[in-house]
Each structure stands twice: as structure tokens, then as C-alpha cells.
Design a protein around this motif. Structure first.
Motif, short mmCIF file in Angstrom:
data_model
loop_
_atom_site.label_atom_id
_atom_site.label_comp_id
_atom_site.label_asym_id
_atom_site.label_seq_id
_atom_site.Cartn_x
_atom_site.Cartn_y
_atom_site.Cartn_z
N PRO A 1 3.60 0.39 -7.23
CA PRO A 1 4.41 -0.70 -7.28
C PRO A 1 5.92 -0.51 -7.44
N THR A 2 6.22 0.61 -8.16
CA THR A 2 7.69 0.83 -8.47
C THR A 2 8.56 1.26 -7.42
N THR A 3 7.93 1.64 -6.43
CA THR A 3 8.73 2.03 -5.27
C THR A 3 8.57 0.72 -4.19
N GLN A 4 8.01 -0.34 -4.34
CA GLN A 4 8.33 -1.40 -3.27
C GLN A 4 9.47 -2.15 -3.81
N GLN A 5 10.07 -2.75 -2.62
CA GLN A 5 11.38 -3.52 -2.74
C GLN A 5 11.06 -5.06 -3.32
N SER A 6 9.79 -5.21 -3.88
CA SER A 6 9.67 -6.50 -4.44
C SER A 6 9.50 -6.44 -5.87
N PHE A 7 9.42 -4.96 -6.49
CA PHE A 7 9.01 -4.81 -7.83
C PHE A 7 9.94 -5.49 -8.78
N MET A 8 11.22 -4.99 -8.59
CA MET A 8 12.35 -5.60 -9.74
C MET A 8 12.40 -7.00 -9.64
N PRO A 9 12.54 -7.64 -8.30
CA PRO A 9 12.67 -9.06 -8.34
C PRO A 9 11.47 -9.81 -9.06
N ALA A 10 10.20 -9.18 -8.93
CA ALA A 10 9.02 -9.68 -9.41
C ALA A 10 8.86 -9.42 -10.80
N HIS B 1 0.79 -1.09 -0.13
CA HIS B 1 0.03 -0.13 -0.08
C HIS B 1 0.89 1.25 -0.10
N VAL B 2 2.09 1.02 0.35
CA VAL B 2 3.04 2.26 0.20
C VAL B 2 2.84 3.17 -0.98
N CYS B 3 2.54 4.46 -0.75
CA CYS B 3 2.53 5.23 -1.99
C CYS B 3 2.86 6.61 -1.73
N ASN B 4 3.48 7.20 -2.73
CA ASN B 4 4.13 8.62 -2.60
C ASN B 4 2.83 9.64 -2.91
N ASN B 5 1.80 9.41 -3.34
CA ASN B 5 0.57 10.21 -3.46
C ASN B 5 -0.42 10.01 -2.64
N ARG B 6 -1.32 10.92 -2.48
CA ARG B 6 -2.53 11.01 -1.50
C ARG B 6 -3.66 11.09 -2.16
N CYS B 7 -4.12 10.20 -3.19
CA CYS B 7 -5.22 10.36 -4.05
C CYS B 7 -6.42 10.39 -3.02
N GLN C 1 6.02 -1.89 3.48
CA GLN C 1 6.91 -2.71 2.36
C GLN C 1 6.66 -4.36 3.02
N ILE C 2 6.15 -5.01 1.71
CA ILE C 2 6.13 -6.42 2.13
C ILE C 2 7.18 -7.14 1.44
N PRO C 3 7.78 -8.35 2.07
CA PRO C 3 8.75 -9.16 1.39
C PRO C 3 8.57 -9.51 -0.06
N ALA C 4 9.50 -9.95 -0.78
CA ALA C 4 9.44 -10.37 -2.04
C ALA C 4 8.93 -11.87 -2.40
N ASP C 5 9.21 -12.79 -1.34
CA ASP C 5 9.09 -14.12 -1.47
C ASP C 5 7.45 -14.45 -1.69
N PRO C 6 6.50 -13.69 -1.11
CA PRO C 6 5.10 -14.31 -1.34
C PRO C 6 4.93 -13.68 -2.66
N VAL C 7 5.19 -12.68 -3.08
CA VAL C 7 4.81 -12.01 -4.63
C VAL C 7 5.44 -13.06 -5.56
N LEU C 8 6.82 -13.30 -5.35
CA LEU C 8 7.12 -14.52 -6.47
C LEU C 8 6.47 -15.75 -6.38
N GLU C 9 6.13 -16.30 -5.21
CA GLU C 9 5.31 -17.42 -5.45
C GLU C 9 4.02 -17.41 -5.98
N ALA C 10 3.34 -16.25 -5.80
CA ALA C 10 2.06 -15.86 -6.57
C ALA C 10 2.12 -15.78 -8.01
#
Length: 562
Positions: A84-93, A34-40, A56-65
Motif C-alpha cells: 500500500p505505501t507505494t500506491q499513489q492513493s496511499f498518502m491522500p487516503a 496489487h502492485v508490489c515490490n516483493n514476489r511472495c 496503480q488505481i486512482p485515489a477517488d474511489p479509495v477516498l469515497e470508500a
């Protein structure tokens, strides 16, 4: 009317701003956090971030999904946030999605990082087939920045879009129209044309996706549909002037407010499973669209509207704010008066198909579903045989609009539509003839419908035979029929007449006894190459019994062999 603020519920933590995405094939959506730089103003993620509840959430559950989705046949994946582009899991995913062979990878972004060429180049270097779905929340700088509550956010997102557009990337736009943005809608055609955007989807404020808000807050950000309608109309006229076929999509707008643009309105979308984020990872996937309409309903007057089956109704929160008098049913007569270009083909012909849709098909066929494609103006009726092989009847306008209209030429035309046929391999051609003869008879019962070109049964079944087998079989049937006619007498029975089968691929020979008892000899060309080229069968008529017919059949068979 409640005005107090409530604590965040698990439901609100599960719900992010996931807007309708149209495409082909099964798809999944992964919310990377849910982390976001905007406040829409319409979005739960901005509220959760502002209240320091988003993490931030870890990458492992994203990769498993991702792996699970690909194993289950998903070909399209969308990465959502927050941002999504600011999340730590983005590039691995993203790397894994490319490696797993996802055919379409959608990056749903507010452009905070795409303004940096080095970021874009890093993504493009992975080699995926991307759709960059930009969250442009207003067609002007003032509108967009007011929605996001971030000064300069419009300039940043436009900068990234220009860079990726110059790289030949696929650009689309998504926005959630609200009090801050709807007046800017008429400016979108010029903006889209300038940036080379392929498609734009505009959704409405979804109260369940907005976070924990008061009714006063919703009154401030949710304008009436009738207030927005003139601005949507102006925008759509602008797109129409540029390109009538441009893909602009009004998600979940009330059809009755813009019936003249009904072909641009959609509720729901293709089957989608969304994996929402919580504080520790991803929760179990849910079926997106049933969840998205759980807080909507149809006021009683909607039952008389021609769009009721396509429309999910009104948000309960909206009805509490404004009531439902605004929503008045669109009648067939009104829709017909608006139809200047067969835009409403599906809605207008469906009542004409009532005798066909409501009738029981001949054995072994059974109705499977009626599929409406209002955008492409195609209505499909699908039937399955005893082995679940399908025959699909496609109804398209007389002008031949609709996908595949040239690939599948019509077998039948009426005063109101044309009908083409698509068939699964292995369907028995005789059963197909029965289905089409039944369909033609039922369709002719529609109010005001006239069959102008009946089913061409010869062309229908000819596709099941090789040209050589067809020619050889027809000549053999002619010779056999001539042999029976030449012999003429079979005991005290006499050959009375020969007529072609209804499908043109065979002949029926009638023989009669002195007391007018009758029997028919049927010669049929066989489609299955494992069977004899010509099939022979008998049908007993009035006054004929099996015992009485047996010696006559023997003589007929002798004539066929001789």
C-alpha cells in the motif's frame, strides 16, 4: 489432477492477501492496488505484478470508500496491497482517514518505505493512531528473503521496525507460513522481544489467494499441517516462556494438530468488509470471512471433534494434495487430560450447559445467541425480552478469569464455573428474577454439576432500587404485613402465615377459610418510581372463587389502609 496453467479469472483479480486482523468494532479493509515490490510465493499480488497485470488505481474511489465506511460507523480501517505505501492513493487516503476520525488506522506493509525515516516522519506528522502491521515472512533473513524472492527484504523491514519502535509506534507482525518459512517459526519469540512487537498473527497458505497456480506449485509451497506442528509447538513454548499472555495467534490452523495450544488458534475474525482492487479502482465490498472459507470443508470424522464448531475445516486443494487422514477428532476426554490451566474452559463446560442451552426460557425471555470467547475463557448466553432489552449471562472459570470478572461479580457458582450477569437498562427486575431462577434450575441439571452458591436474588434486584427507596419500601411492607396479622380475622377467613417473596423484596400473606380454601395477598416493592412504592395483588388458591373472595379482599384492603 490438473497441472496445466489457466488464465487469470476475475476471482483471482479480486483476491489479494488479506490476513486476519482482530480488534473491536466494525472495520473495513481497502486494497489500494496489487502492485508490489516483493514476489511472495503465496500471494496473487506478486504474481499479477510480475505478469504486468497489476496497475496503480486512482485515489477517488479509495477516498469515497473511506467516507462511506465512516458514515456507516466504521472505526477501524486497514490499508492493504500489494504494497500500500507505494500506491499513489496511499498518502491522500491516509490524510483523509485521519481527518474523518478513524480511531485505528492499520498500515499493512512489507517495509519497503519504512526504512526511510523521512517517510515514517511524514506519516506520523499526520497525527493518526496507527498500527504498523509488518509482513515479516520468516523469523530469519534466509526464510524471509526466500518467501519474498527479494534479497535484502528482511534487513529493510527490520530497519523500519526498529525506527518506528523507537518512536513508540504500535508494531504487529503478520505472515503466511509456507514451505520456505515454517522451520524459522521457533526464532520468532526472540525476534518479537527484540523489536517490541505487540502481536503476531500467522495464517496458512490460502490457495484462492495465491493466484493462478498448478497443483505441483501448491505441493511445493504448502507443507502438511503435521510437518509444521512441531515447529509451531516450539515457537509457542518460546512465547510462553517469555510471556504466557503474549498475543500470538495461529489463524486457520487445524486444532487437531495442536490441541494443547487450541487457545492460540482462531478461524475467522470480527466482522470485516473488504474493498478489493481491480484495474480501474475498487470493486464492491464483500464480507471477508465467508469469502475466505468458501473453498474449505470438514471431512466426515471432524463431526466428532470438540472444535468442529470453531474450525472452518480443510482447504479442498490441501485435501486433494494430501488427503484427510491427518485430521483426527479431538475428544472431550483427550482435551480434559490436556487441560492443565483451564485453557479449554469454554470447550469443556459447554457440554455441561446442554440442559440450559436447549431449554425454553420463561416469558418474555428468548434466547438470542451463545457467544464463545476461547482466548479470554468466557462463554456468554444472551437473552432478550419482549422489547429486545438484553440480559447476558457470562460463564467464567472459578478462578475468576475473563474480562470484566471483577466489574461483574458472580451471582451464582457451581462446581465447574461461575455466572455473572450484565443487564440492559429498563429490564423489569421481576422478569430478571424469573430468568435467573430458571437458569439456576437448568444449570443444576448438567451432568456432574452442583450449585455451590445459589443465586443471591436480594442482591440481584437490589440494584434496581435506590437505597432510600429500598429501605422505605421494606419498612412499609413490614408494617402492612403486621397490620394484617394483628387483625387476624376477615369475615370467616383467618390469617394463616406470612412468608417473604423469593426475591426478598416483598411478602406473601395467606388467609384461609374454614373449608381450607385459600387466598394470598402479595405485597411487592416496586422498582419503577412512577408507580406506588408498594404494589398489592391477590392470588386465588384452591377452593377460592372471585365472588367468594371479593368481601375478604375488601376487609384486607381496609386493614392495609388502617
Amino acid at each position: 489432477m490438473a497441472t496445466e496453467t489457466h488464465q487469470h479469472s476475475d476471482k483471482h483479480l479480486r483476491e489479494a492477501e488479506e490476513l486476519t486482523i482482530f480488534g473491536e468494532g466494525p472495520q473495513i479493509e481497502l486494497q489500494l492496488g496489487h502492485v508490489c515490490n516483493n514476489r511472495c510465493v503465496f500471494c496473487v499480488s506478486g504474481q499479477l505484478t510480475e505478469e504486468r497485470l497489476a496497475r496503480q488505481i486512482p485515489a477517488d474511489p479509495v477516498l469515497e470508500a473511506l467516507r462511506r465506511g465512516r458514515a456507516q460507523g466504521s472505526r477501524r480501517v486497514t490499508f492493504l496491497g500489494g504494497e500500500p505505501t507505494t500506491q499513489q492513493s496511499f498518502m491522500p487516503a491516509l490524510e483523509l482517514a485521519v481527518e474523518l476520525g478513524y480511531e485505528e488506522i492499520v498500515i499493512f506493509t512489507n517495509g519497503v518505505k519504512t526504512r526511510k525515516p523521512e517517510f515514517c516522519d511524514k506519516v506520523l506528522a499526520l497525527g493518526g493512531n496507527y498500527e504498523w502491521r509488518f509482513s515479516v515472512q520468516g523469523a530469519t533473513r534466509e526464510a524471509h528473503d526466500a518467501v519474498t524472492k527479494r534479497r535484502g527484504s528482511f534487513d529493510r523491514i527490520i530497519e523500519g521496525m526498529r525506527y518506528l519502535g523507537a518512536k513508540g509506534q504500535d508494531l504487529t507482525i503478520n505472515l503466511c507460513v509456507n514451505e520456505e518459512s515454517y522451520r524459522s517459526l521457533p526464532h520468532f519469540p526472540a525476534l518479537v522481544q527484540e523489536l517490541g512487537v505487540r502481536q503476531i498473527h500467522i495464517d496458512q497458505v490460502r490457495p484462492a489467494d495465491a493466484g493462478t497456480r498448478t497443483m505441483e506449485y501448491f505441493r511445493e509451497i504448502m507443507p502438511r499441517y503435521s510437518e509444521m506442528a512441531p515447529h509451531f509447538d516450539a515457537m509457542l513454548k518460546g512465547f510462553d516462556a517469555i510471556d504466557p499472555e503474549f498475543d500470538v495467534n495461529l489463524g486457520n490452523f487445524a486444532y487437531c494438530q495442536l490441541p494443547q495450544w487450541a487457545h492460540k488458534i482462531h478461524h475467522d475474525g470480527q466482522k470485516t468488509f473488504t474493498y478489493p482492487a481491480d484495474g480501474d479502482g475498487l470493486m464492491a465490498a464483500f464480507d471477508k470471512y465467508p469469502q475466505k472459507r468458501h473453498d474449505k470443508f470438514h471431512p466426515p470424522q471432524c463431526g466428532k471433534c470438540v472444535f468442529v464448531d470453531q474450525c472452518n475445516g480443510v482447504f479442498e486443494t490441501y485435501a486433494e494434495l494430501y488427503g484427510t487422514d491427518e485430521f483426527q477428532p479431538v475428544t472431550l476426554d483427550r482435551l480434559r487430560a490436556l487441560d492443565t490451566g483451564q485453557r479449554f474452559f469454554v470447550q469443556l463446560i459447554e457440554p455441561l450447559l446442554a440442559p440450559f442451552v436447549g431449554a425454553r426460557a420463561p416469558e418474555p425471555w428468548r434466547a438470542v445467541e451463545l457467544f464463545r470467547n476461547t482466548r479470554d475463557r468466557v462463554l456468554e448466553a444472551r437473552y432478550a425480552d419482549g422489547q429486545d432489552r438484553r440480559a447476558t449471562l457470562a460463564f467464567t472459570p472459578l478462578e475468576g478469569m475473563g474480562p470484566g470478572s471483577e466489574v461483574h461479580p458472580p451471582l451464582l457458582r457451581t462446581s465447574h464455573y461461575r455466572v455473572s450477569l450484565m443487564v440492559d437498562p429498563g429490564v423489569d427486575p421481576r422478569e430478571l428474577v424469573a430468568l435467573m431462577r430458571w437458569a439456576e434450575a437448568r444449570l443444576a441439571e448438567g451432568p456432574g454439576v452442583t450449585v455451590t452458591e445459589p443465586v443471591d436474588l436480594v442482591r440481584l434486584v437490589a440494584g434496581f432500587f435506590t437505597p432510600a427507596r429500598l429501605l422505605k419500601g421494606q419498612r412499609r411492607i413490614e408494617r402492612l404485613a403486621a397490620a394484617v396479622a394483628q387483625k387476624r380475622r376477615f369475615g370467616d377467613w383467618t390469617h394463616a402465615d406470612t412468608r417473604p417473596l423469593d426475591d426478598g423484596l416483598g411478602a406473601v400473606l395467606t388467609v384461609r377459610a374454614p373449608d381450607e380454601a385459600s387466598m394470598e395477598l402479595v405485597l411487592e416493592l416496586q422498582a419503577d418510581e412512577a408507580r406506588p412504592l408498594v404494589g398489592v395483588s391477590y392470588r386465588l388458591g384452591a377452593g377460592a372463587t372471585a365472588e367468594r373472595a371479593r368481601p375478604v379482599v375488601a376487609e384486607l384492603m381496609q386493614a392495609l389502609r388502617g
